[in-house]
Design a protein around this motif. Structure first.
Motif, PDB file in Angstrom:
ATOM      1  N   LEU A 355       0.826  -1.206   0.000  1.00  0.00           N
ATOM      2  CA  LEU A 355       0.000   0.000   0.000  1.00  0.00           C
ATOM      3  C   LEU A 355       0.864   1.261   0.000  1.00  0.00           C
ATOM      4  O   LEU A 355       0.447   2.306  -0.509  1.00  0.00           O
ATOM      5  N   ALA A 356       2.067   1.170   0.582  1.00  0.00           N
ATOM      6  CA  ALA A 356       2.935   2.359   0.699  1.00  0.00           C
ATOM      7  C   ALA A 356       3.276   2.961  -0.659  1.00  0.00           C
ATOM      8  O   ALA A 356       3.609   4.143  -0.743  1.00  0.00           O
ATOM      9  N   GLY A 357       3.179   2.171  -1.718  1.00  0.00           N
ATOM     10  CA  GLY A 357       3.406   2.709  -3.053  1.00  0.00           C
ATOM     11  C   GLY A 357       2.239   3.546  -3.559  1.00  0.00           C
ATOM     12  O   GLY A 357       2.339   4.169  -4.615  1.00  0.00           O
ATOM     13  N   HIS A 358       1.145   3.548  -2.815  1.00  0.00           N
ATOM     14  CA  HIS A 358      -0.085   4.178  -3.312  1.00  0.00           C
ATOM     15  C   HIS A 358      -0.707   5.176  -2.346  1.00  0.00           C
ATOM     16  O   HIS A 358      -1.502   6.014  -2.764  1.00  0.00           O
ATOM     17  N   LEU A 359      -0.402   5.067  -1.054  1.00  0.00           N
ATOM     18  CA  LEU A 359      -0.952   6.008  -0.088  1.00  0.00           C
ATOM     19  C   LEU A 359      -0.012   6.057   1.125  1.00  0.00           C
ATOM     20  O   LEU A 359       0.831   5.180   1.287  1.00  0.00           O
ATOM     21  N   PRO A 360      -0.150   7.104   1.969  1.00  0.00           N
ATOM     22  CA  PRO A 360       0.743   7.177   3.135  1.00  0.00           C
ATOM     23  C   PRO A 360       0.524   5.964   4.042  1.00  0.00           C
ATOM     24  O   PRO A 360      -0.598   5.704   4.478  1.00  0.00           O
ATOM     25  N   ALA A 361       1.588   5.217   4.284  1.00  0.00           N
ATOM     26  CA  ALA A 361       1.450   3.993   5.073  1.00  0.00           C
ATOM     27  C   ALA A 361       2.664   3.813   5.962  1.00  0.00           C
ATOM     28  O   ALA A 361       3.770   4.250   5.627  1.00  0.00           O
ATOM     29  N   THR A 362       2.434   3.174   7.088  1.00  0.00           N
ATOM     30  CA  THR A 362       3.545   2.768   7.947  1.00  0.00           C
ATOM     31  C   THR A 362       3.115   1.567   8.781  1.00  0.00           C
ATOM     32  O   THR A 362       2.012   1.045   8.606  1.00  0.00           O
ATOM     33  N   MET A 363       4.005   1.133   9.655  1.00  0.00           N
ATOM     34  CA  MET A 363       3.704  -0.025  10.489  1.00  0.00           C
ATOM     35  C   MET A 363       4.072   0.263  11.940  1.00  0.00           C
ATOM     36  O   MET A 363       5.016   1.002  12.217  1.00  0.00           O
ATOM     37  N   LEU A 364       3.314  -0.346  12.827  1.00  0.00           N
ATOM     38  CA  LEU A 364       3.665  -0.375  14.244  1.00  0.00           C
ATOM     39  C   LEU A 364       4.154  -1.788  14.531  1.00  0.00           C
ATOM     40  O   LEU A 364       3.427  -2.761  14.291  1.00  0.00           O
ATOM     41  N   PHE A 365       5.380  -1.901  15.024  1.00  0.00           N
ATOM     42  CA  PHE A 365       5.901  -3.218  15.392  1.00  0.00           C
ATOM     43  C   PHE A 365       5.742  -3.428  16.892  1.00  0.00           C
ATOM     44  O   PHE A 365       5.955  -2.507  17.683  1.00  0.00           O
ATOM     45  N   VAL A 366       5.396  -4.652  17.268  1.00  0.00           N
ATOM     46  CA  VAL A 366       5.323  -5.017  18.670  1.00  0.00           C
ATOM     47  C   VAL A 366       6.451  -6.017  18.939  1.00  0.00           C
ATOM     48  O   VAL A 366       6.710  -6.914  18.126  1.00  0.00           O
ATOM     49  N   ARG A 367       7.124  -5.827  20.060  1.00  0.00           N
ATOM     50  CA  ARG A 367       8.337  -6.586  20.373  1.00  0.00           C
ATOM     51  C   ARG A 367       8.124  -8.105  20.326  1.00  0.00           C
ATOM     52  O   ARG A 367       7.092  -8.617  20.773  1.00  0.00           O
ATOM     53  N   ASN A 368       9.132  -8.784  19.794  1.00  0.00           N
ATOM     54  CA  ASN A 368       9.135 -10.242  19.702  1.00  0.00           C
ATOM     55  C   ASN A 368      10.339 -10.712  20.513  1.00  0.00           C
ATOM     56  O   ASN A 368      11.471 -10.618  20.049  1.00  0.00           O
ATOM     57  N   PRO A 369      10.141 -11.177  21.757  1.00  0.00           N
ATOM     58  CA  PRO A 369      11.285 -11.379  22.661  1.00  0.00           C
ATOM     59  C   PRO A 369      12.285 -12.420  22.174  1.00  0.00           C
ATOM     60  O   PRO A 369      13.480 -12.301  22.458  1.00  0.00           O
ATOM     61  N   THR A 370      11.830 -13.442  21.438  1.00  0.00           N
ATOM     62  CA  THR A 370      12.784 -14.471  21.005  1.00  0.00           C
ATOM     63  C   THR A 370      13.223 -14.261  19.562  1.00  0.00           C
ATOM     64  O   THR A 370      14.168 -14.898  19.098  1.00  0.00           O
ATOM     65  N   GLY A 371      12.517 -13.410  18.839  1.00  0.00           N
ATOM     66  CA  GLY A 371      12.865 -13.218  17.435  1.00  0.00           C
ATOM     67  C   GLY A 371      12.335 -14.319  16.529  1.00  0.00           C
ATOM     68  O   GLY A 371      12.537 -14.271  15.322  1.00  0.00           O
TER      69      GLY A 371
END
Ligand SMILES: [Zn+2]
Length: 400
Positions: A355-371
């Motif tokens: 979507l970022a190629g077409h409208l203002p977009a971003t992400m919220l990441f939530v911590r992943n303790p073990t990866g």
């Protein structure tokens, strides 16, 4: 809602979802247009309807829940509900559950809900038909309807047939700018998929460029016992050279490269293969680095092919340039969430990046303790899930 109430509501929704599409390993197998997918879709619909949201399935089978079906400049949020085979619980569903709960939180804080759309995109993982972000790419026009319809799953079932069997009309697939134009911006909440995030919540700066290459090595089938080493044309040796050179090249470039898929023919223990297919997945911080990595692999592979008299056919199956999330949106959200909120890149693809190629977009990441991600061990602590819901609610409130 205080944190305890959010946590309780989260756990209730999560325990319902956990009943759908589980496999014996403790992971999830939630393929598009499967029986599990049908259950996930009715779960989404009932969550939308019990909040009084307007539910709809768009022409590309993506699901939407609108607070106001006529509003424009809507804040889009959500993620996906499908999984890779043997996937974890959080990749995808965390963003959908958090979106619904953020609306619950806002419903208590505000007079009437702001214009928001919660979306669940179809086949984000490409787990069944091999093309990642299928639903969002159809919507933006980045994937043609004809190409999508003719994709086949591992059993040879055409996507058009699978969609029709699940009750959808694949002839309706088309770019959907009218719906996307109603979104003022899009924020996808997602569990972080590595160990880059040391705080509960962060923002995404960019998605690394990445690509997938298929190497088909053709040699000569023969007996594993009676064929002298000098007489062999063994494609497996060229495949082995590819794997080790990919690792070395990635280390040199500060990148990642993976061979997670290989198909040998005839796949016999006591026979030299006549053909080996190897898929290389490579991702790097920038495109020059990615190109240099693949060039370095190719040099080693060509040499191995010459040495072992193996023929090679190489195809680039996909290539995605670097995607930068909306910097102005990120600055605004840092103002809301705190200037110390980290803004980090990711090497994983997402619908928000399409979507970022077409409208203002971003992400919220939530911590992943073990990866860990794309495995049953994927995990997010409940306190961080709650922090994610609160951050998403604050972001929506600020932007709506
Ligand atoms: Zn995901």
């Amino acid at each position: 809602m205080d944190q305890e109430e959010i946590g309780k509501a989260f756990s209730e929704m999560w325990s319902q979802l956990s009943l759908i599409g589980g496999d014996p390993t403790g992971g999830y197998h939630r393929f598009a247009f499967s029986a599990a997918d049908t259950h996930l879709r009715s779960w989404f619909r009932s969550e939308a309807e019990r909040r009084g949201l307007t539910f709809e399935v768009d022409c590309n089978t993506n699901m939407w829940a609108w607070t106001d079906p006529a509003a424009v400049r809507v804040v889009g949020t959500g993620s996906h509900l499908d999984s890779v085979p043997g996937g974890g619980a959080f990749d995808g569903p965390l963003g959908v559950v958090s979106a619904f709960l953020a609306l619950d939180l806002l419903g208590q804080r505000m007079e009437g809900l702001p214009p928001v759309a919660v979306v669940a995109f179809t086949e984000e993982e490409g787990g069944r038909f091999g093309v990642a972000c299928l639903g969002s790419k159809l919507a933006t026009g980045d994937l043609s309807p004809e190409t999508a319809r003719s994709l086949r799953d591992g059993e040879g079932v055409e996507l058009a047939r699978a969609a029709a069997q699940a009750g959808f009309d694949p002839s309706s697939f088309r770019p959907d700018p009218e719906r996307l134009d109603r979104l003022g911006c899009f924020i996808e909440l997602h569990c972080e998929q590595g160990r880059a995030l040391r705080q509960p919540v962060g923002l995404a700066s960019a998605v690394w460029p990445h690509g997938r290459w298929r190497y088909t090595f053709n040699g000569e089938a023969n007996h594993a016992g009676t064929t002298r080493l000098a007489d062999r044309r063994d494609p497996m040796l060229a495949a082995a050279a590819l794997m080790t050179s990919a690792r070395i090249g990635a280390q040199t470039a500060g990148a990642v490269a993976t061979v997670g898929r290989i198909a040998a023919h005839p796949n016999a223990t006591n026979g030299i293969a006549d053909r080996v297919d190897v898929w290389l997945d490579a991702r790097a911080p920038d495109e020059a680095g990615l190109d240099a990595l693949v060039d370095s692999v190719d040099r080693v592979v060509y040499a191995a092919c010459r040495e072992h008299e193996v023929d090679l056919r190489q195809t680039r199956e996909s290539y995605l340039s670097e995607v930068r999330f909306d910097a102005a949106l990120n600055r605004r959200l840092q103002g809301v969430l705190g200037e110390a909120t980290p803004v980090i890149p990711t090497a994983a693809g997402h619908d928000a990046a399409v979507l970022a190629g077409h409208l203002p977009a971003t992400m919220l990441f939530v911590r992943n303790p073990t990866g860990a991600s794309h495995t049953p061990h994927e995990h997010v602590d409940i306190d961080d899930c709650i922090a994610g819901v609160e951050a998403l609610a604050e972001a929506i409130e600020a932007l709506a």
